[in-house]
Design a protein around this motif. Structure first.
Motif, PDB file in Angstrom:
ATOM      1  N   UNK A 181       0.838  -1.204   0.000  1.00  0.00           N
ATOM      2  CA  UNK A 181       0.000   0.000   0.000  1.00  0.00           C
ATOM      3  C   UNK A 181       0.876   1.260   0.000  1.00  0.00           C
ATOM      4  N   UNK A 182       1.954   1.243   0.743  1.00  0.00           N
ATOM      5  CA  UNK A 182       2.861   2.393   0.766  1.00  0.00           C
ATOM      6  C   UNK A 182       3.580   2.558  -0.570  1.00  0.00           C
ATOM      7  N   UNK A 183       3.984   1.446  -1.185  1.00  0.00           N
ATOM      8  CA  UNK A 183       4.652   1.533  -2.473  1.00  0.00           C
ATOM      9  C   UNK A 183       3.715   2.083  -3.548  1.00  0.00           C
ATOM     10  N   UNK A 184       2.461   1.627  -3.521  1.00  0.00           N
ATOM     11  CA  UNK A 184       1.488   2.138  -4.494  1.00  0.00           C
ATOM     12  C   UNK A 184       1.277   3.643  -4.310  1.00  0.00           C
ATOM     13  N   UNK A 185       1.224   4.079  -3.050  1.00  0.00           N
ATOM     14  CA  UNK A 185       1.026   5.514  -2.782  1.00  0.00           C
ATOM     15  C   UNK A 185       2.237   6.316  -3.249  1.00  0.00           C
ATOM     16  N   UNK A 186       3.434   5.792  -3.027  1.00  0.00           N
ATOM     17  CA  UNK A 186       4.631   6.483  -3.510  1.00  0.00           C
ATOM     18  C   UNK A 186       4.615   6.614  -5.028  1.00  0.00           C
ATOM     19  N   UNK A 239      14.210  11.523  -0.180  1.00  0.00           N
ATOM     20  CA  UNK A 239      14.070  12.435  -1.315  1.00  0.00           C
ATOM     21  C   UNK A 239      13.582  11.645  -2.527  1.00  0.00           C
ATOM     22  N   UNK A 240      12.411  11.047  -2.349  1.00  0.00           N
ATOM     23  CA  UNK A 240      11.765  10.282  -3.418  1.00  0.00           C
ATOM     24  C   UNK A 240      11.169  11.268  -4.425  1.00  0.00           C
ATOM     25  N   UNK A 241      11.705  11.258  -5.661  1.00  0.00           N
ATOM     26  CA  UNK A 241      11.305  12.236  -6.665  1.00  0.00           C
ATOM     27  C   UNK A 241      10.391  11.610  -7.717  1.00  0.00           C
ATOM     28  N   UNK A 242       9.991  12.424  -8.677  1.00  0.00           N
ATOM     29  CA  UNK A 242       9.072  11.945  -9.716  1.00  0.00           C
ATOM     30  C   UNK A 242       9.716  10.874 -10.583  1.00  0.00           C
ATOM     31  N   UNK A 243      11.007  10.993 -10.847  1.00  0.00           N
ATOM     32  CA  UNK A 243      11.626   9.975 -11.704  1.00  0.00           C
ATOM     33  C   UNK A 243      11.700   8.634 -10.964  1.00  0.00           C
ATOM     34  N   UNK A 244      11.833   8.663  -9.637  1.00  0.00           N
ATOM     35  CA  UNK A 244      11.731   7.431  -8.850  1.00  0.00           C
ATOM     36  C   UNK A 244      10.333   6.842  -8.969  1.00  0.00           C
ATOM     37  N   UNK A 245       9.328   7.687  -8.942  1.00  0.00           N
ATOM     38  CA  UNK A 245       7.945   7.213  -9.014  1.00  0.00           C
ATOM     39  C   UNK A 245       7.659   6.519 -10.343  1.00  0.00           C
ATOM     40  N   UNK A 246       8.181   7.084 -11.440  1.00  0.00           N
ATOM     41  CA  UNK A 246       7.965   6.461 -12.746  1.00  0.00           C
ATOM     42  C   UNK A 246       8.584   5.066 -12.784  1.00  0.00           C
ATOM     43  N   UNK A 247       9.812   4.944 -12.304  1.00  0.00           N
ATOM     44  CA  UNK A 247      10.479   3.643 -12.285  1.00  0.00           C
ATOM     45  C   UNK A 247       9.769   2.670 -11.359  1.00  0.00           C
ATOM     46  N   UNK A 292       8.126  -1.038 -12.192  1.00  0.00           N
ATOM     47  CA  UNK A 292       8.554  -2.248 -11.489  1.00  0.00           C
ATOM     48  C   UNK A 292       7.379  -2.953 -10.831  1.00  0.00           C
ATOM     49  N   UNK A 293       6.470  -2.196 -10.211  1.00  0.00           N
ATOM     50  CA  UNK A 293       5.303  -2.808  -9.580  1.00  0.00           C
ATOM     51  C   UNK A 293       4.397  -3.455 -10.623  1.00  0.00           C
ATOM     52  N   UNK A 294       4.264  -2.819 -11.786  1.00  0.00           N
ATOM     53  CA  UNK A 294       3.468  -3.427 -12.865  1.00  0.00           C
ATOM     54  C   UNK A 294       4.090  -4.748 -13.311  1.00  0.00           C
ATOM     55  N   UNK A 295       5.415  -4.779 -13.425  1.00  0.00           N
ATOM     56  CA  UNK A 295       6.087  -6.030 -13.805  1.00  0.00           C
ATOM     57  C   UNK A 295       5.876  -7.117 -12.761  1.00  0.00           C
ATOM     58  N   UNK A 296       5.946  -6.743 -11.490  1.00  0.00           N
ATOM     59  CA  UNK A 296       5.740  -7.718 -10.416  1.00  0.00           C
ATOM     60  C   UNK A 296       4.321  -8.278 -10.473  1.00  0.00           C
ATOM     61  N   UNK A 297       3.337  -7.404 -10.675  1.00  0.00           N
ATOM     62  CA  UNK A 297       1.946  -7.867 -10.764  1.00  0.00           C
ATOM     63  C   UNK A 297       1.738  -8.770 -11.983  1.00  0.00           C
TER      64      UNK A 297
END
Length: 430
Positions: free
Chosen positions: A184-189, A221-229, A233-238
């Protein structure tokens, strides 16, 4: 046809194939039509496309050949083997190491085909194990499932590496960041949430007690480019998880004819139903192919290797066997390292003396032995010998003497064992 002499034959009409990716060389050796004890042979070249392989099958039938031998060259042998097997031929696969040509002779594809035919007609090699079609289909699914599980694990490691790059220490607080709270935290990030308090409030159940620590861990310092990656990655895991689930359903259907064997193997600690299906896919269910359990263990390269020359034993690295079978046994053994079972006790006992690697191999050896006995007897059931199996078979007096000697070496005191129970300690004279 060329005339050739040959004595002591086991197979009168034999064909041998030297395989390549695009073409193969086929050698047929037959009895001489008019000279008893003599042989004739003919070598032809065929492309490895289906139409030409069917022509090869017709040529073999015209020569009344029923046995076809080929080397296990990469994966090129599989298509030829399966097609000729479907055409009714007795196909055998030879290990290239066992049929290597003698030094000093010409090394060409045609010469290799002739040599293989000569070796095969005299029975001078052991055919490799090739499972029947139902086992082969099951094996394709179990191996691909394991490959996807490895891909998913690598993708999860990439996620953790990405979080570390952004100074998000979530894995230091949550043991499984892909559990309910962590996911849930990863999805929110990935969706754009950056507030540590809001992210920490997504914790569930027992994780609610760590909210204060989670807020600190989620401050980075989680930025937008981290969010895109992270989203990719989460889509690949799913996606991989969905594919693994679909494969497991297919595996259940394919393993249904072997449900009795699955139930037998699933009783072994650490194996489970998926592990049982993987074992069946790799070793099959017909244990008559292995004379004894030791033969199965040796075939899997889990047997102790002894190399002795001139009375001197030399250490040599254990030969590599089936990596898929080794992975299944390794996972099962790894699940038993702290269990209160016989296999768990065996692992810990050997690991103390010989190291974890040798302990893993020893437990895999025991598992294969158990699997052979279970699959050889339809009525057999697994019975755990218990974690205290070794302790109950140790001579108390000998164990007391060994412990006393070890303690005496450490303390420098003289220790006397009396009636195996009383221990009298006397200070050693200076």
């Amino acid at each position: 046809m060329e005339e050739d002499g040959g004595q002591g034959l086991y197979v009168e009409r034999i064909a041998a194939l030297d395989l390549g990716k695009a073409v193969l060389e086929a050698c047929v050796r037959l009895p001489h039509p008019s000279k008893p004890g003599r042989r004739v042979q003919e070598v032809r070249t065929y492309p490895t496309r289906t139409a030409q392989l069917l022509e090869l099958a017709d040529w073999l039938r015209c020569n009344q050949v029923t046995t076809v031998v080929m080397e296990s060259t990469s994966d090129y042998w599989k298509g030829v083997y399966f097609l000729l097997e479907a055409e009714g031929f007795d196909c055998q696969v030879a290990n290239a190491r066992e049929v290597k040509n003698v030094p000093g002779r010409a090394k060409t594809d045609k010469a290799d085909a002739v040599w293989l035919a000569k070796v095969a007609e005299r029975g001078m090699f052991r055919p490799s194990l090739v499972h029947p079609e139902p086992i082969r289909r099951l094996r394709d699914f179990t191996r691909y499932r394991r490959s996807l599980v490895r891909d998913r694990s690598r993708e999860k490691q990439r996620v953790e590496k990405l979080l570390e790059d952004a100074q998000i220490k979530l894995s230091s607080v949550i043991s499984d960041i892909f559990g309910v709270s962590g996911r849930a935290m990863l999805n929110a990030l990935a969706a754009g949430q950056r507030d540590p308090k809001a992210l920490a409030d997504l914790a569930r159940a027992s994780m609610r007690g760590k909210i204060a620590v989670l807020r600190e861990a989620l401050t980075g310092f989680f930025t937008d480019h981290h969010a895109v990656l992270l989203a990719m990655m989460l889509d690949n895991i799913d996606r991989l998880t969905a594919q693994i689930t679909a494969l497991e359903k297919q595996i259940e259907e394919l393993v249904a004819p072997f449900c009795r064997q699955v139930e037998q193997l699933a009783e072994v600690p650490g194996v489970g139903r998926i592990g049982a299906a993987e074992l069946i896919a790799e070793i099959g269910v017909d244990m008559t192919r292995f004379s004894t359990a030791a033969h199965l263990v040796s075939w899997a390269k889990f047997a102790p290797a002894v190399h002795e020359s001139a009375g001197t034993k030399k250490q040599k690295r254990r030969p590599k066997g089936n990596p898929w079978l080794a992975a299944t046994l390794g996972n099962a053994a790894g699940a038993l390292t702290r269990s209160h079972t016989f296999l768990g006790a065996r692992y810990r006992r050997i690991a103390r003396r010989r190291g974890k690697g040798k302990a893993m191999v020893a437990v895999g050896n025991s598992m294969l032995t158990i699997a052979w006995h279970l699959l050889s007897d339809p009525t057999a059931t697994f019975h755990d010998l218990g974690a205290d199996y070794y302790e109950t078979r140790i001579n108390p007096e000998r164990r007391a003497r060994n412990l006393a000697a070890a303690l005496q070496a450490v303390t420098g005191q003289k220790i006397v064992i009396h009636n195996s129970k009383a221990i009298i300690i006397e200070t050693a004279a200076a």
